[in-house]
Design a protein around this motif. Structure first.
Motif, mmCIF file in Angstrom:
data_model
loop_
_atom_site.group_PDB
_atom_site.id
_atom_site.type_symbol
_atom_site.label_atom_id
_atom_site.label_comp_id
_atom_site.label_asym_id
_atom_site.label_seq_id
_atom_site.Cartn_x
_atom_site.Cartn_y
_atom_site.Cartn_z
ATOM 1 N N GLU A 26 0.826 -1.197 0.000
ATOM 2 C CA GLU A 26 0.000 0.000 0.000
ATOM 3 C C GLU A 26 0.866 1.256 0.000
ATOM 4 O O GLU A 26 0.578 2.209 -0.719
ATOM 5 N N SER A 27 1.954 1.223 0.767
ATOM 6 C CA SER A 27 2.773 2.433 0.796
ATOM 7 C C SER A 27 3.540 2.593 -0.521
ATOM 8 O O SER A 27 3.773 3.714 -0.974
ATOM 9 N N ASP A 30 0.926 4.119 -2.785
ATOM 10 C CA ASP A 30 0.724 5.543 -2.469
ATOM 11 C C ASP A 30 1.883 6.386 -2.982
ATOM 12 O O ASP A 30 1.690 7.480 -3.507
ATOM 13 N N ALA A 34 1.742 9.375 -5.622
ATOM 14 C CA ALA A 34 2.210 10.699 -5.204
ATOM 15 C C ALA A 34 3.284 11.224 -6.153
ATOM 16 O O ALA A 34 3.363 12.423 -6.420
ATOM 17 N N TYR A 49 -9.609 1.170 -4.968
ATOM 18 C CA TYR A 49 -9.106 1.877 -6.159
ATOM 19 C C TYR A 49 -9.557 1.135 -7.411
ATOM 20 O O TYR A 49 -10.084 1.720 -8.347
ATOM 21 N N GLN A 229 -11.715 11.093 -2.415
ATOM 22 C CA GLN A 229 -10.846 9.933 -2.557
ATOM 23 C C GLN A 229 -10.249 9.864 -3.972
ATOM 24 O O GLN A 229 -9.078 9.573 -4.145
ATOM 25 N N THR A 232 -7.347 12.175 -4.273
ATOM 26 C CA THR A 232 -6.142 11.647 -3.620
ATOM 27 C C THR A 232 -5.483 10.600 -4.497
ATOM 28 O O THR A 232 -4.260 10.536 -4.609
ATOM 29 N N TRP A 233 -6.296 9.779 -5.123
ATOM 30 C CA TRP A 233 -5.759 8.725 -5.995
ATOM 31 C C TRP A 233 -5.349 9.252 -7.368
ATOM 32 O O TRP A 233 -4.899 8.490 -8.219
#
Lengths: 349, 96
Positions: A26-27, A30, A34, A49, A229, A232-233
């Motif tokens: 998950e990180s 992300d 990002a 997602y 959301q 953010t994605w």
């Protein structure tokens, strides 16, 4: 090893020992989002997602396919061969756009039959704009200018969507949409500069399509359930209200050049904001159409189902033909082989 | 009566003009290779985007796994000497 579309076979987050792995995955996901990197079909991604993208791409694909109907309504009555050829090319493009998007949704494991089934049974939606009727020839122009214009405003940022296949499909779609918008504008311009009756017809079409086009950007930011959301994605890059404002600002001078007015008495330039202010949108209409109570909801879905059912024999015939040809080829190869073998036997005998 | 078996998926590769390689354009469903080619022409080359098309059954493509992307490509990571910029050449030396 796996095929290009198959998701990775082992899903670490489904095993008991996988909690730590999931956090790491998950990180990594992300961080990739990002850093503005693209997520590709077989990468690990959060379930939500994946679900959001499948829902959005399916809805987008359905909109393209249903969107063929209101305009196809005028193909047989186009006023010239030139306009007819243009309109046919445009409607064919919409079919193509639907197919690009269904393919993109399939990279996440959705099945084409299942998506169509959900459209036909009303479990997945399409853009409400296509539940309005095309009453006159001028509507073809208004759809090109306003509806495709709003779609382009929405879709250009989607070319930078975090999901690779969706972004790539949108690049292709946006390139093709710009012809759609220009042909609509040109059509309206011809009417606007025509006889008083033609001018009135163009104005009437713009009056009817303006507000529904503004609704295409979705509910106001404060009421938009999926927005935050998705931002953010990086599936979404701008808020509904931001895009709507951009569209209004673009349309005002274009309407002036057309010699047509936009049906909003509150529409005026705000020097302080550097944008046009515009009147309140009637959201009760939007929700009513979304719930199935628009002028054409029933007609659109009925026609879609009928087209699918009436095309079934074509799909079946093509499948049968493919099977038959494959069997023939196999038989021919086999008999060619055995002929060769018997030749060889003769030669050695 | 509804056809429960979907047509297989094909990957489409288009050569945009002579001298360039085929590039992946997208995918589509078709009952056989011939129909896949025709559908690909209608779907991916409506505006002269191609002079040649390949279609490949998606199921026939073998892909590397994203799970092992680091280890799989690791052998190339520590070999900067494979790049011309790795080497120091005195200034003024020409055509090198």
């Amino acid at each position: 090893m796996a095929t290009a579309h198959q998701p990775p076979s082992t899903a670490p987050h489904h095993t008991a020992a996988g909690a730590a792995d999931t956090a790491a995955l998950e990180s990594a996901f992300d961080a990739a989002v990002a850093a503005d990197e693209r997520i590709e079909p077989r990468d690990w991604m959060p379930d939500a997602y994946r679900a959001t993208l499948v829902r959005q791409m399916a809805q987008h694909a359905h909109s393209e396919i249903i969107g063929m109907q209101p305009e196809a309504n005028w193909i047989t009555r186009a006023p010239s061969l030139r306009r007819k050829a243009i309109l046919m090319a445009k409607v064919q493009d919409e079919a193509g756009h639907g197919l690009y998007l269904y393919s993109a949704a399939e990279t996440l494991g959705a099945s084409r039959d299942d998506l169509l089934d959900k459209l036909h049974s009303g479990r997945q939606k399409y853009s409400s704009i296509f539940n309005y009727p095309t009453l006159t020839w001028a509507d073809v122009g208004a759809i090109g200018w306003l509806v495709d214009g709003a779609a382009i405003t929405n879709q250009v940022p989607l070319c930078r969507c975090s999901y690779g296949p969706y972004a790539r499909a949108m690049v292709r779609v946006c390139k093709e949409e710009s012809f759609h918008q220009r042909q609509g504008y040109e059509l309206l311009l011809a009417l606007s500069r025509g006889t008083p009756a033609q001018h009135a017809m163009a104005q009437d079409a713009v009056d009817r399509w303006w507000w529904p086009s503004l609704m295409m950007f979705g509910p106001p930011d404060a009421e938009s359930s999926h927005s935050e959301q998705s931002m953010t994605w990086k599936i979404k890059r701008h808020s509904n209200d931001e895009l709507r404002q951009r569209f209004v600002d673009i349309c005002v001078p274009q309407a002036e050049s057309l010699g047509l007015t936009l049906p909003d008495p509150d529409l005026r330039w705000n020097d302080e904001r550097g944008h046009h202010d515009f009147g309140a949108i009637d959201w009760s209409e939007f929700w009513a159409v979304l719930k199935g109570n628009g002028p054409c909801n029933e007609q659109r879905i009925t026609q879609r189902r009928r087209a699918h059912e009436e095309g079934a024999w074509v799909r079946e015939a093509a499948t049968a033909y493919a099977a038959k040809s494959a069997a023939r080829t196999a038989k021919a190869t086999k008999s060619a082989k055995s002929a060769k073998n018997s030749e060889r036997e003769e030669a050695t005998a | 009566m509804s056809s429960s078996t979907e047509w297989p998926l094909w990957e489409v590769f288009v050569r945009s003009r002579r001298g360039l390689s085929h590039t992946h354009a997208g995918s589509l469903h078709a009952p056989d290779a011939e129909m896949a080619l025709r559908n690909a022409r209608d779907l991916y080359t409506r505006r002269n985007e191609g002079v040649s098309i390949w279609v490949v059954p998606s199921a026939e493509i073998t892909a590397s796994s994203p799970d092992e992307k680091d280890s799989f490509f690791e052998p190339a990571a520590d070999k900067p000497y494979r790049h011309p910029t790795f080497y120091d050449i005195p200034e003024g030396v020409k055509h090198l």
